[in-house]
Each structure stands twice: as C-alpha cells, then as structure tokens.
Design a protein around this motif. Structure first.
Motif, PDB file in Angstrom:
ATOM      1  N   VAL A  19     -17.171 -45.537 -38.618  1.00 32.99           N
ATOM      2  CA  VAL A  19     -16.080 -44.959 -37.842  1.00 32.99           C
ATOM      3  C   VAL A  19     -15.897 -43.516 -38.311  1.00 32.99           C
ATOM      4  O   VAL A  19     -15.575 -43.276 -39.491  1.00 32.99           O
ATOM      5  N   THR A  21     -13.772 -40.234 -38.177  1.00 29.39           N
ATOM      6  CA  THR A  21     -12.356 -40.036 -37.875  1.00 29.39           C
ATOM      7  C   THR A  21     -11.792 -38.848 -38.642  1.00 29.39           C
ATOM      8  O   THR A  21     -12.381 -38.389 -39.625  1.00 29.39           O
ATOM      9  N   ASP A  77     -21.203 -37.614 -22.420  1.00 31.15           N
ATOM     10  CA  ASP A  77     -20.078 -37.741 -23.344  1.00 31.15           C
ATOM     11  C   ASP A  77     -20.325 -36.865 -24.574  1.00 31.15           C
ATOM     12  O   ASP A  77     -20.544 -37.344 -25.684  1.00 31.15           O
ATOM     13  N   SER A  80     -17.590 -37.176 -27.684  1.00 28.37           N
ATOM     14  CA  SER A  80     -17.766 -38.168 -28.744  1.00 28.37           C
ATOM     15  C   SER A  80     -18.820 -37.726 -29.749  1.00 28.37           C
ATOM     16  O   SER A  80     -18.682 -37.937 -30.957  1.00 28.37           O
ATOM     17  N   ARG A 114     -14.366 -51.789 -34.362  1.00 30.76           N
ATOM     18  CA  ARG A 114     -13.537 -51.430 -33.199  1.00 30.76           C
ATOM     19  C   ARG A 114     -12.050 -51.423 -33.592  1.00 30.76           C
ATOM     20  O   ARG A 114     -11.283 -50.551 -33.161  1.00 30.76           O
ATOM     21  N   ALA A 117     -11.393 -48.318 -35.607  1.00 26.89           N
ATOM     22  CA  ALA A 117     -11.453 -47.118 -34.765  1.00 26.89           C
ATOM     23  C   ALA A 117     -10.199 -46.992 -33.915  1.00 26.89           C
ATOM     24  O   ALA A 117      -9.680 -45.885 -33.697  1.00 26.89           O
ATOM     25  N   ALA A 118      -9.679 -48.121 -33.427  1.00 25.20           N
ATOM     26  CA  ALA A 118      -8.454 -48.075 -32.631  1.00 25.20           C
ATOM     27  C   ALA A 118      -7.271 -47.613 -33.470  1.00 25.20           C
ATOM     28  O   ALA A 118      -6.419 -46.852 -33.001  1.00 25.20           O
ATOM     29  N   VAL A 123     -14.359 -42.571 -33.581  1.00 23.66           N
ATOM     30  CA  VAL A 123     -15.488 -42.986 -32.750  1.00 23.66           C
ATOM     31  C   VAL A 123     -16.422 -43.822 -33.629  1.00 23.66           C
ATOM     32  O   VAL A 123     -16.521 -43.605 -34.837  1.00 23.66           O
ATOM     33  N   GLN A 135     -15.879 -46.114 -25.978  1.00 21.37           N
ATOM     34  CA  GLN A 135     -14.530 -46.203 -26.524  1.00 21.37           C
ATOM     35  C   GLN A 135     -13.684 -47.238 -25.779  1.00 21.37           C
ATOM     36  O   GLN A 135     -13.926 -47.537 -24.605  1.00 21.37           O
ATOM     37  N   ASP A 136     -12.697 -47.786 -26.477  1.00 15.48           N
ATOM     38  CA  ASP A 136     -11.702 -48.681 -25.879  1.00 15.48           C
ATOM     39  C   ASP A 136     -12.334 -49.887 -25.197  1.00 15.48           C
ATOM     40  O   ASP A 136     -11.884 -50.329 -24.136  1.00 15.48           O
TER      41      ASP A 136
END
Length: 301
Positions: A19, A21, A77, A80, A114, A117-118, A123, A135-136
């Motif tokens: 991840v 961030t 993208d 990202s 995930r 990352a949320a 990413v 994502q998401d």
C-alpha cells in the motif's frame, strides 16, 4: 519432443501487496476489523502478525520495494502510477502459505491490503504482477483468475506494427508472458512470435491454459504435466468465473514445452503443419478472437 514436462511445486509460496500512501500505519488490526467482511475477516484476524499475514511499514526512502515500474491496469490511470511512485510510506502485506492453502490465502492477503488502503487513502501494488489494483473494489469471495490475479495483457495499440500488414504471418511482434502464477506454485506461461492481429487469440490461449493448470499448484512436490494438453470450453469459462460454455466444438489441443524451471511455452500441437499464426487464425474457436472480458457469475445466495 518429450511427452511430459516435469515441474516442482514448492511447499510454500509468497504473495505480497504494498500500500503506497502519504499516511503512517496506525492500528492495522483495528483498520481491518472496520473494513473487512467475511469470509476474510476471521481468517485475517487469526493470521495477523504471523508469516501467513505479516504487515510491515517503511518510509518510502527506506523501503525494500521498488514501485517505480508499477503499472495501472487502466493505462489511462496515470494518477495512481504517480501516487505509487511518489508515496511517502510503503505498507507491505505479505503472506507465506502452504500451496494447499491457495488461492484463498492470497485472497485474504489482498483483502487485508484493500482494508488498509481504504483506511490510509493509499493505492495497492501487487508485487507478484507489478500491477496497481483498481481502487474501491471489494474482494470477491468467488475466486477467478480474471479478477486481476494474472498479470498479462494485450500490448498497447501504439506498439502494433505501423506498416498496416494484416496478413496472417505479417509479423511476429507480440510476446505474452504471464505474471502471478508463481504465487500459486506454478511456472509462468509464454507464447511468442504472435502477429499483431492474433494477439487477443493468443492471450485467451494463455488464460485458458493457466486456468487448466491451477489445480496442480495445490500439490507440493514433483509433478508431471502432459506436453500435449487439450483445452476445453470450461477452461476459458473458468478463467472468467462463469459456468456458461464459451464454445461448442471439441477440445483445442496445445503443445507445452519447458523453457526453464519456472517458464513454459505454449504453441500449436505437433500434428498441425502450419505456422503459429496460421494455427491461431485457423484452429481456434471464434470466441478466442472476440472475448475481451465478461462478468463472473454471482455467488449463490
């Protein structure tokens, strides 16, 4: 050519997600409790802080992971990709598991990534495929290789031949090699010398072959693969996670050959007397030339 190929499935394999961030890692267990749903929540909680689900955090400048080559599945993208390269922190989610515990073990690790990352607005980079995950997207309990587990895709259109030659053997530009099968205990697969107009058909041959070999990856130790492998409709359908037959004709035989301990090539069967591209054009079911993607069947209620 040998009638079989010998491979060795390792007893354990590693899956790793990073991840990328701007935020520091807080309480990973709390973050996952808030974000994870079953069937992954209980498994992640039980495995956390063991080799089956280890979470480690580094400042990007000190990170053991190089994310500069990570590419988004969506080639447009660029945001990202920039976020992955310029992140301040890297949080790794690593799972070392018995191959008999795959693919669920890899799903648990990705679900945990995930969740982090949320929480951390990051990413996710899949180190096994060098791809940035969409994502998401919640982790699907139904496993399908098509769900971003296989890092092989068509070359960009701007890399196709510019001379406009659309003949069957007009070029041999395309080489497709999977990434990601090793985490399931299998060698990667390759098909090379493909003409640009046949690239989708070649990609679907790779996909169907990968799906056919998946059960072997759960059997640790020496394994023997037949070099002559008849692919069937269920192989390509299984790759996408659907039950609907994708072609009605008989099997599509392919020839496997070892290119080393962790790489296998795919080509036409020995009884076919033409070229690779003639085989791709003449012998494959029409759906192999047409199918770019489809939606997996829903889980039973």
């Amino acid at each position: 050519m040998p009638a079989t190929i010998s491979i060795t499935v390792p007893p354990k394999t590693t899956t790793c997600f990073v991840v990328a961030t701007e935020r520091e890692l807080g309480d990973a267990r709390l973050a996952m409790r808030r974000q994870l749903a079953e069937p992954f929540a209980a498994a992640a909680n039980e495995r956390l802080s063991t080799s089956r689900l280890a979470i480690t955090s580094y400042r990007a400048a000190d990170s053991p992971w190089d994310l500069t080559g990570a590419a988004a599945a969506d080639r447009d993208d660029h945001e990202s990709e920039t976020r992955a390269r310029k992140a301040v922190h890297h949080v790794g989610v690593t799972s070392l598991l018995q191959v008999s515990g795959q693919p669920f073990g890899a799903q648990v690790a990705r679900a945990a990534a995930r969740a982090l990352a949320a929480t951390m607005a990051g990413v996710i980079v899949d180190l096994n495929t060098a791809q940035i995950l969409p994502q998401d997207t919640p982790e699907n309990p139904r496993f399908a290789l098509a769900d971003d587990w296989l890092g092989v895709s068509l070359p960009p259109e701007d890399e196709h031949c510019s001379d406009g030659d659309e003949s069957i053997d007009g070029c041999s530009c395309v080489e497709l090699t999977t990434r990601g099968l090793r985490r399931f205990g299998l060698p990667e697969l390759q098909i090379a010398g493909v003409a640009c107009p046949q690239d989708l058909a070649a990609l679907n041959v790779l996909r169907a072959t990968a799906q056919r070999l998946m059960p072997i990856g759960q059997l640790p130790g020496p394994q023997v693969l037949p070099s002559y492998l008849p692919l069937v409709s269920d192989d390509l359908a299984g790759f996408w996670g659907i039950a609907e037959p994708l072609w009605a004709d008989g099997p599509l035989p392919v020839q496997l050959a070892s290119l080393g301990p962790r790489l296998i090539s795919i080509g036409p069967p020995p009884e076919f007397q033409g070229t690779l591209n003639e085989w791709l054009w003449d012998e494959l079911p029409p759906v192999m030339h047409e199918l770019l993607g489809c939606t997996a069947d829903p889980l039973p209620s």
